[in-house]
Design an enzyme around this catalytic site. Structure first.
Site, PDB file in Angstrom:
ATOM      1  N   LYS A 118       0.876  -1.128  -0.115  1.00 20.75           N
ATOM      2  CA  LYS A 118       0.085   0.028  -0.050  1.00 20.75           C
ATOM      3  C   LYS A 118       0.912   1.246   0.053  1.00 20.75           C
ATOM      4  CE  LYS A 118      -2.746   2.721   3.222  1.00 20.75           C
ATOM      5  NZ  LYS A 118      -1.913   3.560   3.802  1.00 20.75           N
ATOM      6  N   ASN A 119       1.946   1.395   0.974  1.00 20.02           N
ATOM      7  CA  ASN A 119       2.634   2.677   1.041  1.00 20.02           C
ATOM      8  C   ASN A 119       3.319   2.720  -0.145  1.00 20.02           C
ATOM      9  OD1 ASN A 119       1.721   3.099   3.610  1.00 20.02           O
ATOM     10  ND2 ASN A 119       3.039   2.132   4.782  1.00 20.02           N
ATOM     11  N   ARG A 135      -4.005  11.129   3.633  1.00 16.26           N
ATOM     12  CA  ARG A 135      -2.629  11.880   3.697  1.00 16.26           C
ATOM     13  C   ARG A 135      -1.827  11.842   2.427  1.00 16.26           C
ATOM     14  NH1 ARG A 135      -0.074  15.153   6.837  1.00 16.26           N
ATOM     15  NH2 ARG A 135       2.379  15.025   6.542  1.00 16.26           N
ATOM     16  N   CYS A 183      -5.360   8.743   8.615  1.00 19.58           N
ATOM     17  CA  CYS A 183      -5.899   8.269   9.948  1.00 19.58           C
ATOM     18  C   CYS A 183      -5.578   9.353  11.054  1.00 19.58           C
ATOM     19  CB  CYS A 183      -5.069   7.223  10.264  1.00 19.58           C
ATOM     20  SG  CYS A 183      -5.462   5.677   9.257  1.00 19.58           S
ATOM     21  N   ARG A 194       0.335  15.531  11.861  1.00 20.80           N
ATOM     22  CA  ARG A 194       1.498  15.224  10.728  1.00 20.80           C
ATOM     23  C   ARG A 194       1.751  16.566  10.100  1.00 20.80           C
ATOM     24  NH1 ARG A 194       0.241   9.129   8.722  1.00 20.80           N
ATOM     25  NH2 ARG A 194      -1.995  10.117   8.818  1.00 20.80           N
ATOM     26  N   PRO A 195       2.297  17.581  10.297  1.00 18.75           N
ATOM     27  CA  PRO A 195       2.606  18.660   9.485  1.00 18.75           C
ATOM     28  C   PRO A 195       3.200  18.343   8.267  1.00 18.75           C
ATOM     29  CG  PRO A 195       4.079  18.941  11.213  1.00 18.75           C
ATOM     30  CD  PRO A 195       3.164  17.666  11.583  1.00 18.75           C
ATOM     31  N   ILE A 196       2.959  19.068   7.247  1.00 19.10           N
ATOM     32  CA  ILE A 196       3.791  19.129   5.771  1.00 19.10           C
ATOM     33  C   ILE A 196       4.598  20.416   5.639  1.00 19.10           C
ATOM     34  CG2 ILE A 196       1.685  17.851   4.820  1.00 19.10           C
ATOM     35  CD1 ILE A 196       1.178  20.414   3.486  1.00 19.10           C
ATOM     36  N   ASP A 197       5.202  20.819   6.613  1.00 17.03           N
ATOM     37  CA  ASP A 197       6.221  21.782   6.776  1.00 17.03           C
ATOM     38  C   ASP A 197       7.313  21.386   5.924  1.00 17.03           C
ATOM     39  OD1 ASP A 197       6.264  20.588   9.024  1.00 17.03           O
ATOM     40  OD2 ASP A 197       7.961  22.070   9.369  1.00 17.03           O
ATOM     41  N   LEU A 198       7.973  20.029   6.101  1.00 16.11           N
ATOM     42  CA  LEU A 198       9.155  19.458   5.578  1.00 16.11           C
ATOM     43  C   LEU A 198       8.916  19.587   3.880  1.00 16.11           C
ATOM     44  CD1 LEU A 198      10.363  17.117   8.137  1.00 16.11           C
ATOM     45  CD2 LEU A 198      11.123  19.515   8.050  1.00 16.11           C
ATOM     46  N   ASP A 240       4.253   1.408  11.843  1.00 18.36           N
ATOM     47  CA  ASP A 240       2.933   0.874  11.220  1.00 18.36           C
ATOM     48  C   ASP A 240       2.920  -0.604  11.693  1.00 18.36           C
ATOM     49  OD1 ASP A 240       2.024   2.959   9.937  1.00 18.36           O
ATOM     50  OD2 ASP A 240       2.707   2.327   7.871  1.00 18.36           O
ATOM     51  N   ILE A 267       7.055   8.064  16.972  1.00 22.40           N
ATOM     52  CA  ILE A 267       6.714   8.707  15.594  1.00 22.40           C
ATOM     53  C   ILE A 267       5.401   9.615  15.678  1.00 22.40           C
ATOM     54  CG2 ILE A 267       6.437   8.408  13.089  1.00 22.40           C
ATOM     55  CD1 ILE A 267       9.294   7.477  14.135  1.00 22.40           C
ATOM     56  N   ARG A 305      -8.695   0.167   3.770  1.00 25.35           N
ATOM     57  CA  ARG A 305      -7.729   1.044   3.373  1.00 25.35           C
ATOM     58  C   ARG A 305      -6.129   0.359   3.114  1.00 25.35           C
ATOM     59  NH1 ARG A 305      -6.491   5.226   6.820  1.00 25.35           N
ATOM     60  NH2 ARG A 305      -5.258   5.912   5.001  1.00 25.35           N
TER      61      ARG A 305
END
Length: 427
Positions: free
Chosen positions: A22-23, A99, A123, A128-132, A313, A335, A405
């Site tokens: 999946k990932n 996400r 989920c 889980r910010p996306i600033d990076l 995970d 994490i 999912r």
């Protein structure tokens, strides 16, 4: 609302086919946006997230042609053709569902020069910010604006340029996003402290097949030499190491013996190491990995961390297995700050677990008892299924759309190896 019903206490034995990852699949699908030629991906798992991502790409103008195998067992094949992009906007309705949708940002920006993408969902396991992601794309020349819940990114005149990116912390998604964007940037891009997950190596192999030039695959430093264009390719999605690890836990918690067909030991070092320490016998066979139990499950002390360490995970599934260990285990989640939502549900089944900050203390009990439980996220859902397989009596797992999912044909696969498990829509 569908529910999964399990009559626990049956030993699992037999062969479980491991699906495409999946990932990896959710990272490979947006690669189609980088070229005007067809990209064919095989061994794709039939999952809700993959289906949703296909709809997202369709909304951007990508034509998706799906072929299912005749026997229904192997993964499906999808050919994606992005010859004519009709939109550079990924709307909230799609992106809020998962996400991984943020991964269209880099490819769209690199090829079309602009992208507008809703802030992501997925989920509810923590912030889980996306600033990076955004800072890395800015290093390639992108101008970023956040407005009304959307990220609007614009490339400079002449397109993105190479840059040197050093991530302050390891980020799988940010590594993937900037890696894809860098393949079409002018000049060289160096990515330091890059994530090293096998799924990123799989992404790199796909990009190379499309004509990208990438050095350092599998290491923490990636060098991408930008190209003016990429071409079409064919690529087979790697097997799902998390699914394989989940079924290995199913073998352990039921005292079983399972052949995980298609699983690759090279992708699962820390997972297999933990399972071996817990007392499982693991053999690398010609068509996969065989997992057997001998005696009681031994307690473990584990901490999640980026690859090659133990993956977050697998934390919930390992916790379910350790509820029946002969002793006390310590699990530390580094994490995500909210990934113990399965603990109260496991406790309803008789598990003895105390959460102390980021550490869970799991004291093994003699047995679990079936109960109605509520799934809260994808991996937590699987932990409840695992507990139900071992519990005495009936377990009902509600909100199983989470499982859809990430686990292909779960009920069918477990039934084939001896589980008394079914699904209905009466929950």
């Amino acid at each position: 609302m569908d529910r999964i019903i399990i009559q626990g206490g049956r030993r699992l034995q037999g062969r479980v086919p491991v699906s495409g990852a999946k990932n990896a699949a959710l990272t490979l699908l947006p690669c189609a946006l980088l070229t005007d030629r067809p990209l064919t991906l095989s061994n794709l798992p039939r999952l809700a997230d993959v289906h949703s991502f296909g709809h997202l790409l369709d909304g951007l103008g990508v034509t998706c042609t799906v072929t299912d195998p005749d026997d229904g067992a192997a993964g499906r094949t999808m050919t994606l053709d992005a010859a004519r992009l009709s939109s550079t906007v990924a709307p909230y309705d799609f992106v809020s569902k998962m996400r991984a949708s943020i991964l269209v940002l880099g490819p769209l920006l690199a090829r079309a020069g602009e992208a507008t993408v809703s802030l992501p969902g997925g989920c509810a396991i923590g912030n889980r910010p996306i600033d990076l992601h955004l800072k890395a794309l800015e290093a390639l020349g992108a101008e970023i604006e956040l407005t009304a819940g959307y990220v609007k990114a614009t490339a400079p005149r002449g397109g993105l340029h190479g840059g040197h990116i050093t991530f302050p912390v390891v980020s799988v998604g940010a590594t993937e996003n900037v890696l894809m964007a860098a393949t079409l940037a002018r000049g060289d891009t160096v990515i330091d402290n890059a994530a090293r997950e096998p799924e990123i190596a799989d992404l790199c192999r796909c990009l190379v097949a499309m004509g990208a030039e990438i050095d350092g695959i599998g290491t923490e430093r990636l060098l991408v030499r930008g190209r003016t264009s990429l071409h079409g390719a064919e690529h087979r999605v790697m097997p799902d190491r998390i699914e394989a690890g989940s079924y290995a836990c199913a073998a352990a918690i039921t005292g079983g013996d399972l052949l995980l067909a298609g699983a690759r030991a090279d992708d699962m070092g820390s997972i297999l190491g933990a399972l071996t320490e817990a007392g499982l016998e693991i053999a690398d066979e010609a068509d996969g990995l065989r997992v057997r139990t001998h005696g009681p499950i031994r307690p473990l002390t584990l901490s999640t961390a980026p690859f090659p360490a133990f993956p977050t995970d697998m934390q919930a599934q390992m916790m379910a297995m350790l509820t029946l260990a002969a002793g006390t285990s310590l699990l530390t989640e580094t994490i995500f700050e909210n990934r113990y939502m399965h603990v109260p549900e496991l406790a309803r089944m008789g598990a003895d677990i105390q959460v102390r900050g980021r550490t869970a203390v799991v004291r093994g009990v003699d047995r679990l008892a079936g109960a109605p439980v509520m799934a809260t996220d994808l991996r937590a859902s699987m932990s409840l299924v695992l507990a139900g397989l071992a519990a005495k009596g009936e377990t009902q797992v509600l909100r199983v759309y989470h499982l859809d999912r990430g686990y292909e044909r779960l009920v069918e696969k477990l039934s084939a190896v001896g589980a008394a498990i079914g699904r209905d829509g009466q929950g």
